[in-house]
Enzyme design. Structure first.
Site, PDB file in Angstrom:
ATOM      1  N   PRO A   1       0.824  -1.208   0.000  1.00 39.82           N
ATOM      2  CA  PRO A   1       0.000   0.000   0.000  1.00 39.82           C
ATOM      3  C   PRO A   1       0.864   1.267   0.000  1.00 39.82           C
ATOM      4  O   PRO A   1       1.984   1.261   0.482  1.00 39.82           O
ATOM      5  CB  PRO A   1      -0.793  -0.114   1.304  1.00 39.82           C
ATOM      6  CG  PRO A   1      -0.638  -1.522   1.759  1.00 39.82           C
ATOM      7  CD  PRO A   1       0.727  -1.931   1.270  1.00 39.82           C
ATOM      8  N   GLU A   2       0.291   2.339  -0.556  1.00 42.14           N
ATOM      9  CA  GLU A   2       0.973   3.629  -0.600  1.00 42.14           C
ATOM     10  C   GLU A   2       0.254   4.602   0.339  1.00 42.14           C
ATOM     11  O   GLU A   2      -0.599   4.198   1.125  1.00 42.14           O
ATOM     12  CB  GLU A   2       1.009   4.133  -2.043  1.00 42.14           C
ATOM     13  CG  GLU A   2       1.723   3.151  -2.982  1.00 42.14           C
ATOM     14  CD  GLU A   2       1.746   3.603  -4.425  1.00 42.14           C
ATOM     15  OE1 GLU A   2       1.732   4.832  -4.672  1.00 42.14           O
ATOM     16  OE2 GLU A   2       1.783   2.736  -5.322  1.00 42.14           O
TER      17      GLU A   2
END
Length: 293
Positions: free
Chosen positions: A2-3
């Site tokens: 995830p970012e």
């Protein structure tokens, strides 16, 4: 993955459930999560800690305790967190840790690829640890075109590669870099240090816009990411270029192309992101590739 948008979505969802709560019991089932420390030792250190705040810095989820200590959670590629209000977690082969809170609820950490980390820091260690690893927060007012230009100055690497470096901008990854470059109409192979003031301004605004769009749709669920209640994010439904090879550009209609930059799959529009790209940076046309066979 995830970012930043995914981590921020997780943070927002968990704040009402964990802030003010005490870690009553902690179970760490994967030694890789806290190495080089022993899982039983870290679990014992965490038990009894009361959560004062849940924050985010780049891709790190920051659990601040009233004692001053901090638990840094980095989800890496496939980490995610689940919250079970009544402590009724479903069976999960990929569950690596469970925190039972003093209200009877559970927060579980799952990670398919097992690259995620939990790092417990003392109060005096936190600021230096993060400062050495992370650049500007792109959604804060201090993130300006001038500051981004200072980070990119004299860098000959492609702008895509430079933006993936967390010391340049905290929280960006492959997805949102591609989306920001499309919004700013910059070729991903453009030399980072060669951007002029107007291009830096466009890029700064584009980074913010791409990240805010991701947060507004609760992040992107491409493989393993989901929100703490198990729901999928919806950002992938509105991507402009990422994962859209061969589909028409939403701005000019040109088919989206895919190349590799810094070892990462990279999607862009060959027409409206082509300005200032060098001849060597452009991908050969289909006809030239075929004629060389």
């Amino acid at each position: 993955m995830p970012e930043l948008p995914e981590v921020e979505t997780i943070r927002l969802a968990l704040v009402p459930h964990v802030v003010g709560r005490t870690f009553e019991h902690v179970e760490i089932n994967d030694a890789r999560l806290v190495r080089p420390f022993e899982p039983l030792a870290i679990a014992a250190e965490l038990e009894g800690e009361r959560v004062a705040a849940l924050e985010r810095r780049g891709k790190y989820l920051i659990v601040r305790f009233e004692s001053g200590r901090v638990l840094l959670i980095h989800l890496r590629m496939t980490g995610s967190l689940r919250h079970a209000a009544r402590g009724e977690l479903d069976e999960d082969l990929h569950r690596r840790a469970v925190v039972k809170l003093d209200d009877g609820s559970d927060v579980a950490y799952r990670d398919v690829r097992r690259f995620g980390t939990w790092h417990l820091l003392e109060p005096e260690e936190v600021d230096d640890y993060l400062a050495r690893r992370l650049g500007s927060e792109p959604l804060e007012r201090t993130f300006t075109a001038k500051r981004l230009g200072e980070r990119l100055a004299h860098r000959r690497a492609p702008v895509k590669a430079a933006l993936l470096d967390q010391r340049t901008v905290a929280g960006l990854g492959n997805i949102y870099v591609d989306e920001a470059l499309w919004r700013s109409q910059l070729h991903p192979l453009r030399e980072a240090g060669a951007l002029d003031a107007e291009e830096l301004t466009r890029l700064t605004k584009a980074i913010r816009a791409a990240l805010r769009a991701g947060i507004a749709r609760q992040g992107a669920s491409l493989r393993d990411y989901s929100q703490p209640d198990g729901r999928r994010g919806r950002a992938q439904e509105r991507f402009r270029v990422y994962g859209r090879e061969g589909e028409p550009c939403q701005r000019c209609g040109t088919p989206i192309d895919k190349i590799r930059v810094a070892g990462r799959g990279t999607w862009y529009c060959p027409n409206c992101q082509a300005q200032a790209a060098t001849r060597s940076a452009r991908r050969p046309s289909r006809s030239s590739r075929q004629s060389s066979v």
